[in-house]
Enzyme design. Sequence first.
Site, short mmCIF file in Angstrom:
data_model
loop_
_atom_site.label_atom_id
_atom_site.label_comp_id
_atom_site.label_asym_id
_atom_site.label_seq_id
_atom_site.Cartn_x
_atom_site.Cartn_y
_atom_site.Cartn_z
N PHE A 192 1.69 5.74 4.93
CA PHE A 192 0.68 6.10 5.94
C PHE A 192 -0.58 5.24 5.87
CE2 PHE A 192 2.87 9.99 4.43
CZ PHE A 192 3.78 10.09 5.49
N ILE A 200 14.41 7.82 -1.34
CA ILE A 200 14.58 8.92 -0.39
C ILE A 200 13.63 8.60 0.76
CG2 ILE A 200 14.29 11.37 0.06
CD1 ILE A 200 15.11 11.95 -2.76
N ILE A 201 14.21 8.27 1.91
CA ILE A 201 13.42 7.85 3.05
C ILE A 201 12.96 9.08 3.83
CG2 ILE A 201 13.48 6.54 5.21
CD1 ILE A 201 15.53 4.67 3.77
N GLY A 207 0.83 -1.19 0.00
CA GLY A 207 0.00 0.00 0.00
C GLY A 207 0.86 1.24 0.00
N SER A 210 3.35 -1.12 8.39
CA SER A 210 4.24 -1.54 9.49
C SER A 210 3.43 -1.92 10.72
CB SER A 210 5.23 -0.43 9.84
OG SER A 210 6.05 -0.14 8.73
N GLU A 222 9.56 -2.52 5.12
CA GLU A 222 10.15 -1.78 4.00
C GLU A 222 10.76 -2.74 2.98
OE1 GLU A 222 9.47 1.27 3.67
OE2 GLU A 222 9.20 2.09 5.68
N CYS A 239 -7.91 15.69 0.35
CA CYS A 239 -9.38 15.73 0.32
C CYS A 239 -10.04 14.75 1.30
CB CYS A 239 -9.89 15.48 -1.09
SG CYS A 239 -9.73 13.75 -1.61
#
Length: 177
Positions: A14, A159-160, A11, A18, A83, A141
């Site tokens: 956010f 880029i973490i 996905g 995890s 990750e 939205c």
Amino acid sequence: MNGGHIQLIIGPMFSGKSTELIRRVRRYQIAQYKCVTIKYSNDNRYGTGLWTHDKNNFEALEATKLCDVLESITDFSVIGIDEGQFFPDIVEFCERMANEGKIVIVAALDGTFQRKPFNNILNLIPLSEMVVKLTAVCMKCFKEASFSKRLGEETEIEIIGGNDMYQSVCRKCYIDS
């Protein structure tokens, strides 16, 4: 059948990948399985161990290649990987571990900020017994969000960062911005 299998949780950022990984590993721990979790060592946003964006912490081995921890995990029957998109050997490692009878649970981004497949993580789908795609909430939205949008102009893939660098967005907000 040896009981080994692969569970894939994918996905956008956010979406709780995890958190879901930790929940599943804890569930096996309660059932007295010997569990280990592995995180990508270049992800050091919050410190050692596996961290969720809401600051929950879970003990984890750290590696940049999964083959580097092979000797450390032989006694474990459940392997959690966070990750997963960053590990170059994710597909081979997961297949090998499942074939050896281990339960492998992987949490990973399925797409880059450009909505392209993230490295070779999608190659795990045909090898997995269970695949779950989570969604987040669009940070623009507030509808269902399936994509990660980078806020900066950087073009490199790895880029973490957290919500300082990325947003979860729906299709319309991805296209409009």
